[in-house]
Motif scaffolding. Structure first.
Motif, PDB file in Angstrom:
ATOM      1  N   GLU A  35      49.964 147.917  17.468  1.00 16.56           N
ATOM      2  CA  GLU A  35      50.717 146.688  17.499  1.00 16.56           C
ATOM      3  C   GLU A  35      52.023 146.867  16.707  1.00 16.56           C
ATOM      4  N   SER A  36      52.024 147.420  15.657  1.00 18.12           N
ATOM      5  CA  SER A  36      53.384 147.428  14.508  1.00 18.12           C
ATOM      6  C   SER A  36      53.334 148.824  14.131  1.00 18.12           C
ATOM      7  N   GLU A  82      56.378 134.531  17.799  1.00 16.05           N
ATOM      8  CA  GLU A  82      55.906 135.641  17.372  1.00 16.05           C
ATOM      9  C   GLU A  82      54.616 135.647  17.719  1.00 16.05           C
ATOM     10  N   LYS A 103      45.821 144.009  11.649  1.00 13.84           N
ATOM     11  CA  LYS A 103      46.241 144.349  10.268  1.00 13.84           C
ATOM     12  C   LYS A 103      45.185 143.951   9.302  1.00 13.84           C
ATOM     13  N   PRO A 143      49.278 141.158  15.695  1.00 11.13           N
ATOM     14  CA  PRO A 143      49.586 142.369  14.880  1.00 11.13           C
ATOM     15  C   PRO A 143      49.184 141.813  13.244  1.00 11.13           C
ATOM     16  N   GLU A 144      49.237 140.755  12.941  1.00 11.03           N
ATOM     17  CA  GLU A 144      48.755 139.964  11.717  1.00 11.03           C
ATOM     18  C   GLU A 144      47.206 140.260  11.634  1.00 11.03           C
ATOM     19  N   ARG A 150      48.285 149.793  13.945  1.00 12.98           N
ATOM     20  CA  ARG A 150      49.530 150.469  14.109  1.00 12.98           C
ATOM     21  C   ARG A 150      50.025 150.454  15.623  1.00 12.98           C
ATOM     22  N   ASP A 166      55.891 150.384  13.031  1.00 12.58           N
ATOM     23  CA  ASP A 166      56.776 150.724  12.049  1.00 12.58           C
ATOM     24  C   ASP A 166      56.496 149.617  10.790  1.00 12.58           C
ATOM     25  N   ASP A 167      55.473 149.127  10.757  1.00 13.21           N
ATOM     26  CA  ASP A 167      55.186 148.421   9.516  1.00 13.21           C
ATOM     27  C   ASP A 167      54.722 149.217   8.499  1.00 13.21           C
TER      28      ASP A 167
END
Length: 416
Positions: free
Chosen positions: A247-248, A214, A222, A218-219, A245, A250-251
């Protein structure tokens, strides 16, 4: 006269050249005997001749300077950083020697970084991982390890700088991963392709496969946003949150982090809409329902707030704050009743209205009693709940319960 000057210049250049070689030979000799203090002194002498050096001699100078500062891995942090800087200045000649030194430094720094990480000395590990990247900039994963280790010890300024560098270079960390199951242990193991294929052939492993890891982007975005939040830089945090957001989307942790920024900035409507989105993604989370209750209450929507608090209790029957806040909402309805009672006169009509309002007020108290009782049952030392319940029993005339609660309140106050 012109001829004499030309001869003098030739002698001068020759003297400089001889001096350069002499000083650099002294540096080489000192390095071979691991006398790095002496090597530094000789480099100082050679440095004064830098302006007269040709490209090859300059390349040799920077190469020797790098060796001297690195000192077989025993240099100070500043010296090792300067050593890597010196290697980056070597142009033309000595490329093979530079690469050889870089490989040596890389292996030793990675070993030191891994050892520090295993020992939980994350600050030291981070520095070694960063240097490993500086020695081999194609290995961007080392820079990611450096940033992650810095976060572990809350060195946020350093981590932010490294994460921003990763983000700007478009780092994702995506790679192909090869794996097979160890027949003896039954556990899946990740390894390089050749090793995996050999193990499968020898039947020590089975079920080979490959996959793409992966993205770490995103990390990274974030963590950039979260670091800005921790620094109180709300505007930068929101900018970074947009990237994160994207990138992710629904995090849920990202959504809640952004919601908290908006709450801190007083953007209650945005805060509420983000919480509602979070509850859609995690409908079984009582804390989210509770927080929606709080914001609804503060926005003067008491019925909506009650519904959220009751939902929180439905999801977690021991969510004590929901019981307290429900009771507070109910008791908050008595204010207009009291105001009307205080404004009444002494006529027969006013007296009848007074009695109606007094009964209405008592009914509010009766409605609040179960929530306060449950809160006290869950948390026996909740003195505010006990004191409120005691006063309610006094007002509605339930003397025995009032006395029992008064004893409890006296005991709790004595304990404080």
């Amino acid at each position: 006269m012109k001829k004499g000057i030309l001869v003098a210049l030739a002698i001068s250049v020759s003297a400089f050249s001889f001096a350069q070689k002499k000083e650099l030979k002294a540096v080489e000799k000192a390095i071979k005997s691991s006398n790095f203090a002496e090597a530094k002194a000789a480099l100082k002498q050679a440095e004064s001749l830098m302006s007269a050096m040709d490209d090859k001699t300059k390349a040799k100078y920077y190469y020797l300077e790098a060796q001297t500062l690195y000192a077989n891995g025993k240099g100070t942090d500043a010296d090792i950083d300067a050593s890597l800087e010196s290697l980056s200045k070597v142009e033309g000649d000595y490329q093979n020697e530079v690469e050889e030194l870089k490989v040596k430094m890389l292996n030793e720094m990675l070993t030191a970084g891994n050892d520090a990480y295993e020992a939980k000395d994350y600050s030291k590990a981070s520095k070694y991982f960063e240097r490993s990247y500086r020695a081999s900039t194609k290995d961007t994963l080392f820079l990611y390890y450096a940033a992650s280790a810095a976060v572990n010890v809350k060195e946020y300024d350093r981590a932010l700088k490294l994460y921003e560098e990763l983000k700007n270079m478009g780092f994702t960390g995506i790679k192909k991963e090869y794996y097979a199951t160890n027949v003896e242990t039954g556990e899946e193991e990740v390894m390089d392709k050749n090793t995996r294929d050999i193990y499968v052939k020898t039947k020590s492993h089975k079920d080979p496969g490959e996959r793409t890891t992966e993205s770490k982007k995103p990390e990274i975005v974030k963590n950039i946003a979260l670091i800005y939040i921790s620094q109180g830089n709300d505007e930068k945090a929101l900018e970074s949150m947009d990237d994160a957001r994207a990138e992710s989307p629904d995090d849920i942790n990202l959504i809640l982090s952004e919601a908290n920024i908006h709450f801190k900035m007083g953007n209650t409507e945005k805060f509420k809409s983000l919480l509602e989105r979070a509850t859609e993604l995690d409908p079984q989370n009582p804390e989210l329902q509770y927080n929606l209750g709080v914001i609804s209450s503060e926005s003067d929507h008491p019925e909506e707030a009650k519904a959220y608090y009751k939902k929180a209790i439905e999801l977690d029957p021991n969510y004590v704050n929901s019981y307290i806040n429900l009771a507070a909402l109910i008791l908050g309805e008595e204010r207009p009743i009291i105001e009307e009672m205080n404004g009444l006169g002494t006529s027969k009509k006013d007296n009848l209205r007074y009695d109606e309002l007094r009964e209405k007020r008592k009914n509010l108290y009766r409605e609040a009693i179960p929530y306060l009782s449950k809160a006290l049952e869950i948390k026996e030392d909740n003195i505010e709940a006990a004191r409120t319940l005691m006063n309610i029993y006094s007002i509605i005339g339930e003397t025995d319960k009032f006395k029992s609660l008064k004893e409890k309140v006296d005991m709790l106050e004595a304990g404080n």
